[in-house]
Design a protein around this motif. Structure first.
Motif, PDB file in Angstrom:
ATOM      1  N   ASN A  43       0.876  -1.175   0.000  1.00  0.00           N
ATOM      2  CA  ASN A  43       0.000   0.000   0.000  1.00  0.00           C
ATOM      3  C   ASN A  43       0.914   1.225   0.000  1.00  0.00           C
ATOM      4  N   PRO A  44       0.436   2.336  -0.559  1.00  0.00           N
ATOM      5  CA  PRO A  44       1.315   3.507  -0.619  1.00  0.00           C
ATOM      6  C   PRO A  44       1.448   4.179   0.750  1.00  0.00           C
ATOM      7  N   GLU A  45       1.976   3.503   1.694  1.00  0.00           N
ATOM      8  CA  GLU A  45       2.211   4.080   3.021  1.00  0.00           C
ATOM      9  C   GLU A  45       3.529   3.532   3.565  1.00  0.00           C
ATOM     10  N   VAL A  46       4.179   4.347   4.401  1.00  0.00           N
ATOM     11  CA  VAL A  46       5.567   4.034   4.790  1.00  0.00           C
ATOM     12  C   VAL A  46       5.707   2.707   5.535  1.00  0.00           C
ATOM     13  N   SER A  47       4.743   2.383   6.386  1.00  0.00           N
ATOM     14  CA  SER A  47       4.882   1.135   7.163  1.00  0.00           C
ATOM     15  C   SER A  47       4.800  -0.084   6.249  1.00  0.00           C
ATOM     16  N   SER A  48       3.918  -0.027   5.268  1.00  0.00           N
ATOM     17  CA  SER A  48       3.787  -1.127   4.316  1.00  0.00           C
ATOM     18  C   SER A  48       5.064  -1.267   3.490  1.00  0.00           C
ATOM     19  N   GLU A  79      -0.748  13.746   0.073  1.00  0.00           N
ATOM     20  CA  GLU A  79      -1.084  12.969   1.271  1.00  0.00           C
ATOM     21  C   GLU A  79      -0.712  11.491   1.136  1.00  0.00           C
ATOM     22  N   MET A  80      -0.278  11.113  -0.045  1.00  0.00           N
ATOM     23  CA  MET A  80       0.078   9.704  -0.276  1.00  0.00           C
ATOM     24  C   MET A  80       1.345   9.642  -1.114  1.00  0.00           C
ATOM     25  N   LEU A  81       2.149   8.616  -0.866  1.00  0.00           N
ATOM     26  CA  LEU A  81       3.374   8.441  -1.655  1.00  0.00           C
ATOM     27  C   LEU A  81       3.025   8.121  -3.103  1.00  0.00           C
TER      28      LEU A  81
END
Lengths: 208, 270
Positions: free
Chosen positions: B143-148, B190-192
């Motif tokens: 998913n386009p989020e840092v933790s993922s 707001e998203m990578l």
């Protein structure tokens, strides 16, 4: 008033057997030369001279404010060479040889991206040509050159760090944290000038 | 020649099982014999997303232990005859997996199917390591989020050190699916963006699946979204499946909407 905060690595060593102590110091001088020794026991004149000759910094029988974590124990006996310490795997901490001079391992080149969870610990210089991702770490007794983007951790006890700008990376040079805001050049050279750590630009031409 | 593909992510909840179900069905739609295998022992979900939960009799652990024949445990999909499903055990845990038995099972599956898709469990523990051990390639779902992204990066690192191919001196092919991509959020910062993710992970892009609220309902109904002709996510999974099968389908990056009702009206008349 000038106030600085340092992260200092301390080696706590017992003085029960002065001969073993001196052997241990000589064998591990490369590892501990830039760190503070906390000595427990009676410091005799011979040992004091021995430490002073090698320019080592030490305190004796001082109660340290240790929180009881992050303590690595180094053992003196040969039977303990199989310790699972990662530092001991990659750099010969315990040796029978008389170290006439500091023995650093050859340059380690990290070609691909260093991924989260990957950890390079090297008793020498490290050259990373690709990214160092968040959660990855390089800890070198020598210098570190990081040409890719750095989001992970770098720790160097060598002559310098050469690094691209980073705000996410945790950069330690001789135990001192380098503020990412100060890494403003395309390629930054971090090194000592006297007692001060300075950050200077370095051109790729100069680097070549 | 048959190919074993592990679908991995590191982090849970990124849409790994949904992706497995959709690309499994997508490959079957390309007239290829495909089997999807649920490797998430003890937390079986793929059966529900495929709408096959009431048809599970035997599971892969029973096959590996010799308690059931492979053909007894394999379930043919209702949606496409080219797709089969091998369920995980729901009553046992990951400790039952053994390398030799897994290899034997995969060798048998490779004789029957052109594509063997393994749905890996979340995390990087033994269940994950067993899933990647004998895979020929891996699809990394993020998913386009840092933790993922960080967890996927960790999973790729383990894949590159522990798979049998790497131990044999070869390389495991790795491809990336960016799931739940929202171009409007990217435009707002707001998203990578996909380029940022590709730069961090450094692997080839297989496809981008846009955020689509219909995916949850489709999963709940046991009808993978790829069956919905109008769904953007379904179309993305179709393109991805074609690429897996070797078709040179261009990668389509979802575009941001033009913002609000007025923006959309302007878009219609422009």
């Amino acid at each position: 008033m000038k106030c600085r905060q340092y992260n200092v690595k301390i080696f706590e060593i017992g003085l029960d057997d002065p001969n073993s102590f001196r052997d241990f110091i000589d064998a591990n001088l490369v590892l501990i030369k830039n760190h503070l020794l906390s000595l427990k026991g009676t410091l005799d004149e011979t040992t004091k001279e021995f430490l002073d000759e090698r320019g080592l910094k030490y305190v004796c029988n001082m109660e340290l404010p240790l929180p009881g974590r992050g303590v690595n124990e180094f053992c003196l006996t040969k039977s303990d060479e199989s310790s699972d310490s990662k530092a001991e795997e990659s750099s010969s901490v315990i040796t029978d040889e008389e170290p006439e001079e500091f023995k650093m391992d050859p340059l380690k080149i990290v070609k691909g991206p260093l991924r989260s969870g990957q950890y390079i610990q090297h008793n020498g210089d490290v050259l990373s040509t690709d990214r160092i991702n968040s959660g990855a770490k390089i800890a070198a007794m020598g210098s570190v050159v990081a040409l890719g983007k750095v989001d992970g951790d770098i720790s160097s006890a060598g002559d310098c760090i050469i690094i691209t700008p980073t705000k996410k990376g945790n950069i330690l040079f001789h135990g001192t944290r380098i503020d990412g805001e100060k890494l403003i050049f395309p390629l930054n050279l971090i090194r000592f000038e006297g007692d001060d750590i300075v950050i200077k630009p370095i051109s790729k031409k100069e680097f070549n | 020649m048959s190919k074993v593909i592990a679908v991995i992510s590191g982090k849970g909840g990124v849409g790994k099982t949904t992706t497995t179900a959709n690309i499994g069905l997508g490959i079957a739609m390309q007239m290829k014999q495909c089997v999807v295998v649920d490797f998430d022992i003890g937390q079986r979900n793929l059966d529900m997303i495929l709408g096959l939960e009431n048809r599970v009799v035997y599971d892969m652990v029973q096959v590996m232990d010799g308690e059931a024949a492979l053909d007894q445990a394999l379930i043919r999909s209702k949606a496409n005859r080219n797709l089969h499903f091998l369920p995980a055990s729901q009553t046992k845990d990951k400790s039952v997996l053994e390398s030799a038995k897994i290899k034997q099972l995969l060798d048998e599956l490779k004789k029957k199917f052109e594509y063997v898709i393994l749905d890996a469990p979340a995390g990087i523990e033994s269940g994950f390591e067993h899933t990647i051990e004998f895979a020929d390639s891996a699809i990394v779902v993020v998913n386009p989020e840092v933790s993922s992204i960080r967890d996927s990066d960790r999973a790729i690192g383990i894949l590159d050190s522990k798979s049998q191919l790497v131990k044999d001196g070869k390389e495991v092919e790795k491809k990336l699916i960016i799931n739940r991509f929202d171009p409007d959020m990217v435009e707002k910062g707001e998203m990578l963006d996909s380029d940022d993710i590709l730069e961090i992970l450094g692997i080839e892009l297989l496809g981008i699946v846009p955020e689509d609220k219909g995916v949850i309902d489709a999963s709940n109904q046991g009808q993978p979204i790829i069956m919905n002709e109008k769904s953007q996510a379904g179309k993305a999974y179709k393109r991805i499946s074609k690429r897996i099968c070797g078709n040179k389908t261009p990668i389509v990056k979802p575009k941001a909407s033009k913002g609000g009702i007025m923006g959309r009206l302007k878009g219609i008349f422009s």
